[in-house]
Design an enzyme around this catalytic site. Structure first.
Site, PDB file in Angstrom:
ATOM      1  N   LYS A 170       0.899  -1.270  -0.192  1.00 18.24           N
ATOM      2  CA  LYS A 170      -0.062   0.015  -0.054  1.00 18.24           C
ATOM      3  C   LYS A 170       1.127   1.321   0.023  1.00 18.24           C
ATOM      4  O   LYS A 170       1.429   1.690   0.935  1.00 18.24           O
ATOM      5  CB  LYS A 170      -0.803   0.001   1.273  1.00 18.24           C
ATOM      6  CG  LYS A 170      -2.257   0.732   1.272  1.00 18.24           C
ATOM      7  CD  LYS A 170      -2.166   2.231   0.773  1.00 18.24           C
ATOM      8  CE  LYS A 170      -1.745   3.148   1.961  1.00 18.24           C
ATOM      9  NZ  LYS A 170      -1.507   4.465   1.505  1.00 18.24           N
ATOM     10  N   GLY A 201      -4.133   3.454  -2.258  1.00 11.32           N
ATOM     11  CA  GLY A 201      -5.360   3.654  -1.228  1.00 11.32           C
ATOM     12  C   GLY A 201      -4.846   4.760  -0.541  1.00 11.32           C
ATOM     13  O   GLY A 201      -3.846   5.047  -0.050  1.00 11.32           O
ATOM     14  N   GLY A 203      -4.601   5.888   3.619  1.00 11.38           N
ATOM     15  CA  GLY A 203      -3.886   5.224   4.635  1.00 11.38           C
ATOM     16  C   GLY A 203      -5.029   4.763   5.572  1.00 11.38           C
ATOM     17  O   GLY A 203      -4.915   3.622   5.868  1.00 11.38           O
ATOM     18  N   PRO A 204      -5.653   5.693   6.169  1.00 15.99           N
ATOM     19  CA  PRO A 204      -6.957   5.202   7.251  1.00 15.99           C
ATOM     20  C   PRO A 204      -7.741   4.322   6.625  1.00 15.99           C
ATOM     21  O   PRO A 204      -8.478   3.556   7.547  1.00 15.99           O
ATOM     22  CB  PRO A 204      -7.654   6.485   7.705  1.00 15.99           C
ATOM     23  CG  PRO A 204      -6.560   7.436   7.066  1.00 15.99           C
ATOM     24  CD  PRO A 204      -6.039   7.232   5.918  1.00 15.99           C
ATOM     25  N   GLY A 207      -4.555   1.347   4.120  1.00 17.18           N
ATOM     26  CA  GLY A 207      -3.534   1.066   5.055  1.00 17.18           C
ATOM     27  C   GLY A 207      -4.060   0.549   6.339  1.00 17.18           C
ATOM     28  O   GLY A 207      -3.302  -0.771   6.732  1.00 17.18           O
ATOM     29  N   GLU A 245       9.744   2.004  10.345  1.00 16.49           N
ATOM     30  CA  GLU A 245      11.035   2.925  10.044  1.00 16.49           C
ATOM     31  C   GLU A 245      10.267   4.467  10.241  1.00 16.49           C
ATOM     32  O   GLU A 245       9.535   4.780   9.369  1.00 16.49           O
ATOM     33  CB  GLU A 245      11.353   2.926   8.499  1.00 16.49           C
ATOM     34  CG  GLU A 245      12.190   1.560   8.265  1.00 16.49           C
ATOM     35  CD  GLU A 245      13.552   1.433   8.972  1.00 16.49           C
ATOM     36  OE1 GLU A 245      13.808   2.374   9.664  1.00 16.49           O
ATOM     37  OE2 GLU A 245      14.086   0.237   9.225  1.00 16.49           O
ATOM     38  N   CYS A 279      14.216  11.584   6.177  1.00 17.05           N
ATOM     39  CA  CYS A 279      13.804  11.245   7.482  1.00 17.05           C
ATOM     40  C   CYS A 279      15.061  11.115   8.221  1.00 17.05           C
ATOM     41  O   CYS A 279      15.131  11.463   9.466  1.00 17.05           O
ATOM     42  CB  CYS A 279      13.221   9.740   7.736  1.00 17.05           C
ATOM     43  SG  CYS A 279      13.836   8.510   6.467  1.00 17.05           S
ATOM     44  N   GLU A 369      10.285  16.935  14.190  1.00 18.16           N
ATOM     45  CA  GLU A 369      10.806  16.676  12.935  1.00 18.16           C
ATOM     46  C   GLU A 369       9.792  17.594  12.019  1.00 18.16           C
ATOM     47  O   GLU A 369       8.595  17.733  11.964  1.00 18.16           O
ATOM     48  CB  GLU A 369      10.220  15.090  12.322  1.00 18.16           C
ATOM     49  CG  GLU A 369      10.694  15.070  11.193  1.00 18.16           C
ATOM     50  CD  GLU A 369      10.772  13.606  10.679  1.00 18.16           C
ATOM     51  OE1 GLU A 369       9.454  12.970  10.811  1.00 18.16           O
ATOM     52  OE2 GLU A 369      11.475  12.854  10.335  1.00 18.16           O
TER      53      GLU A 369
HETATM   54  P1  NAD Z   1       2.500   8.911   7.181  1.00 14.98           P
HETATM   55  O1  NAD Z   1       2.616   8.027   8.409  1.00 14.98           O
HETATM   56  O2  NAD Z   1       1.276   9.667   7.315  1.00 14.98           O
HETATM   57  O3  NAD Z   1       1.886   7.803   6.008  1.00 14.98           O
HETATM   58  C1  NAD Z   1       3.023   6.823   5.632  1.00 14.98           C
HETATM   59  C2  NAD Z   1       2.292   5.644   5.242  1.00 14.98           C
HETATM   60  O4  NAD Z   1       1.232   5.351   6.062  1.00 14.98           O
HETATM   61  C3  NAD Z   1       1.244   6.297   3.703  1.00 14.98           C
HETATM   62  O5  NAD Z   1       1.078   5.001   2.938  1.00 14.98           O
HETATM   63  C4  NAD Z   1      -0.126   6.478   4.470  1.00 14.98           C
HETATM   64  O6  NAD Z   1      -1.142   6.195   3.624  1.00 14.98           O
HETATM   65  C5  NAD Z   1      -0.137   5.338   5.635  1.00 14.98           C
HETATM   66  N1  NAD Z   1      -1.058   5.389   6.533  1.00 14.98           N
HETATM   67  C6  NAD Z   1      -1.267   6.649   7.046  1.00 14.98           C
HETATM   68  N2  NAD Z   1      -2.395   6.693   8.139  1.00 14.98           N
HETATM   69  C7  NAD Z   1      -2.443   5.130   8.115  1.00 14.98           C
HETATM   70  C8  NAD Z   1      -3.218   4.252   9.160  1.00 14.98           C
HETATM   71  N3  NAD Z   1      -3.891   4.779   9.925  1.00 14.98           N
HETATM   72  N4  NAD Z   1      -3.070   2.908   8.901  1.00 14.98           N
HETATM   73  C9  NAD Z   1      -2.214   2.354   8.101  1.00 14.98           C
HETATM   74  N5  NAD Z   1      -1.570   3.248   7.225  1.00 14.98           N
HETATM   75  C10 NAD Z   1      -1.724   4.468   7.269  1.00 14.98           C
HETATM   76  O7  NAD Z   1       3.702   9.518   6.903  1.00 14.98           O
HETATM   77  P2  NAD Z   1       4.015  10.655   5.749  1.00 14.98           P
HETATM   78  O8  NAD Z   1       3.499  12.011   6.001  1.00 14.98           O
HETATM   79  O9  NAD Z   1       3.643  10.102   4.664  1.00 14.98           O
HETATM   80  O10 NAD Z   1       5.572  10.443   5.627  1.00 14.98           O
HETATM   81  C11 NAD Z   1       6.508  11.297   6.456  1.00 14.98           C
HETATM   82  C12 NAD Z   1       6.969  10.637   7.626  1.00 14.98           C
HETATM   83  O11 NAD Z   1       7.586   9.657   7.286  1.00 14.98           O
HETATM   84  C13 NAD Z   1       7.828  11.519   8.375  1.00 14.98           C
HETATM   85  O12 NAD Z   1       7.469  11.503   9.663  1.00 14.98           O
HETATM   86  C14 NAD Z   1       9.267  10.633   8.133  1.00 14.98           C
HETATM   87  O13 NAD Z   1      10.241  10.842   9.127  1.00 14.98           O
HETATM   88  C15 NAD Z   1       8.818   9.332   8.235  1.00 14.98           C
HETATM   89  N6  NAD Z   1       9.821   8.528   7.225  1.00 14.98           N
HETATM   90  C16 NAD Z   1      10.632   7.850   8.008  1.00 14.98           C
HETATM   91  C17 NAD Z   1      11.408   7.148   7.092  1.00 14.98           C
HETATM   92  C18 NAD Z   1      12.238   6.046   7.645  1.00 14.98           C
HETATM   93  O14 NAD Z   1      13.051   5.244   6.961  1.00 14.98           O
HETATM   94  N7  NAD Z   1      12.631   6.129   9.028  1.00 14.98           N
HETATM   95  C19 NAD Z   1      11.556   7.120   5.744  1.00 14.98           C
HETATM   96  C20 NAD Z   1      10.630   8.098   5.171  1.00 14.98           C
HETATM   97  C21 NAD Z   1       9.612   8.783   5.785  1.00 14.98           C
END
Ligand code: NAD
Length: 462
Positions: A170, A201, A203-204, A207, A245, A279, A369
């Site tokens: 996803k 799709g 996230g909420p 995902g 991650e 990140c 962050e």
């Molecule tokens: P996010 O957590 O909103 O989304 C990440 C993914 O999770 C997306 O595919 C999203 O659709 C999904 N998602 C959102 N809500 C969900 C839920 N309730 N249940 C399941 N899946 C859900 O993050 P973002 O805004 O897309 O990305 C930015 C963040 O990601 C930053 O905080 C960054 O540091 C972190 N990040 C970390 C790494 C790492 O390797 N540590 C790499 C890239 C980004």
């Protein structure tokens, strides 16, 4: 590539059961560039069933054959490198050079590394009178963010395939076109139907359905700490394995003996690259008080040079969030030496490369962050003070140390509570384990450590 109006499930593009769609926007000009299905709970279930059905065959495929499919996948990505770069530029906004070198180049290197590892990894070992088998963990639910759209996908799918797992991906809603291109490459590589499945799709919805699905054995998530915490709780409740991650607030520690100009310039570049949406970015620069003014001047000049060279942020939401942080930095008393909250252009989600001086550890911009092109520069008194500031964060993903020599820098790095540290400008290594201490995550990606995440062990006693 024309966007697919379908999901890739069980080896073919199939219409989604859900009628919802996601509009993909180019963040540089705010135009809609495509529409993809927003898969629902039913679609996730169909994809998980396909993965479950494909699992036994793929798990039993000899590792050398799995390696062959991974090499074919790498070749398919190489053949599409230009298209990948163009697609990432269109939906993420990154400058074409960065898209070529990093967004297309890095995942190709990672896919290649897993083609080699699949062929050479010891999936069986002996210990005394036991044979220990490293077996695939099963069906993997992979949830990825938009900041490195293809790298984040390949860093999960390639080791999962090498391990013999079946996968449902996803991808992030902001960058689904790159994920569709990846699915095309998987198809061309001749992977058996159902081994890899793509459900675009929200996230909420999609995902969450994937994270909660009882027939998923491992959830591998990259994204924000807030969502990661929820996914960890759901996985814990179901007693299933989870890899997270998450975010970071990494320190770039410049010790007094270092080449100050080089350390500052590389440090600024590290933060501004990908418009700060990294990140592991070194967003806190720590400088000794005697060199502080000089470092601030160098950083301000370096950031000003970026001007038009960085792309927009991925979305209006992200831009607003970053601008909010910049305003908060000013309100809490930090001093702007480059950039600021004003929009540098009328269209597109741009934020000016921004540098703050006189930042103290308790300020919001030093703790949270920001995920934008914003560098904070903090002053330290002595080495112990620098260490206290560097480790004084809930995160622990990456970092850097600069000193008169590598041994001195490495001695400091050993005391840092963080997953990766670059010594005097050491290069990124796609074989080195990547992942976080503390709230930056659970587990590691890349190289053999990344492969181990997708394996479980069984021992046979003779
Ligand atoms: P996010 O957590 O909103 O989304 C990440 C993914 O999770 C997306 O595919 C999203 O659709 C999904 N998602 C959102 N809500 C969900 C839920 N309730 N249940 C399941 N899946 C859900 O993050 P973002 O805004 O897309 O990305 C930015 C963040 O990601 C930053 O905080 C960054 O540091 C972190 N990040 C970390 C790494 C790492 O390797 N540590 C790499 C890239 C980004």
């Amino acid at each position: 590539m024309k966007p697919h109006d379908a999901l890739y499930i069980d080896g073919a593009w199939r219409p989604a059961a859900s009628r919802d769609v996601i509009e993909v926007v180019n963040p540089a000009d705010e135009q809609v560039i495509g529409r993809v299905p927003a898969g629902g709970v039913l679609d996730v279930d169909t994809a998980v069933r396909a993965a479950r059905a494909a699992l036994p065959g793929w798990a039993a495929t000899p590792p050398a054959e799995r390696a062959g499919r991974l090499a074919a996948l790498r070749d398919a990505l190489v053949a599409r490198a230009d298209e990948i770069a163009e697609t990432v530029t269109a939906e993420l906004g990154s400058p074409p050079k960065l898209s070529q070198a990093v967004h297309a180049g890095l995942p190709i290197a990672v896919a290649g590394s897993y083609a080699e590892l699949a062929a050479t990894h010891p999936f069986e070992e002996r210990a005394g009178n036991s044979t220990i088998l490293h077996e695939p963990i099963g069906v993997v639910g992979a949830i990825t963010p938009w900041n490195y759209p293809l790298h984040q996908i390949v860093a999960k799918v390639a080791p999962a395939l090498a391990a013999g797992c079946a996968i449902v991906l996803k991808p992030a809603e902001d960058t689904p076109l790159t994920a569709q291109l990846f699915a095309e490459a998987v198809h061309e590589a001749g992977l058996p139907a159902g081994v890899f499945n793509l459900v675009t799709g929200l996230g909420p919805v999609a995902g969450q359905a994937l994270a909660e699905h009882p027939d998923v054995d491992l959830v591998s998530f990259t994204g924000s700490t807030a969502v990661g915490r929820r996914i960890g709780a759901v996985a814990g409740g179901a007693v299933k394995k989870v890899a997270l991650e998450l975010g970071g607030k990494s320190a770039n520690v410049i010790l007094p003996g270092a080449d100050l100009a080089r350390a500052v310039n590389v440090g600024v570049a590290h933060v501004m690259s990908n418009s700060g949406q990294t990140c592991s970015a070194w967003t806190r620069m720590l400088v000794h008080r005697d060199q502080y003014d000089e470092a601030v001047e160098l950083a301000g000049a370096a950031a000003a040079k970026y001007g038009d060279r960085i792309g927009p942020l991925v979305s209006a939401r992200q831009r607003d969030q970053v601008r909010g942080y910049i305003e908060q930095g000013v309100a809490e008393g930090a001093r702007l030496v480059a950039g600021g909250p004003e929009a540098p252009r009328e269209t597109g989600y741009f934020v000016a490369p921004t540098v703050f001086a006189d930042v103290t550890p308790e300020m919001t911009i030093a703790r949270e962050e920001i995920f934008g092109p914003v560098l904070t520069i903090l002053r330290y008194e002595d080495e112990e003070d620098a260490l206290r500031i560097a480790n004084g964060t809930v995160y622990g993903l990456a970092g850097a140390v600069w000193a008169a020599d590598d041994a001195e820098a490495a001695a400091f790095a050993r005391r840092m509570d963080t997953g990766q540290v670059d010594i005097n400008g050491g290069r990124f290594n796609p074989l080195a384990p990547f992942g976080g201490y503390k709230q930056s995550g659970v587990g590691r990606e890349l190289g053999t450590h990344g492969l181990a995440e997708y394996l479980q062990t069984k021992s046979l006693q003779f």
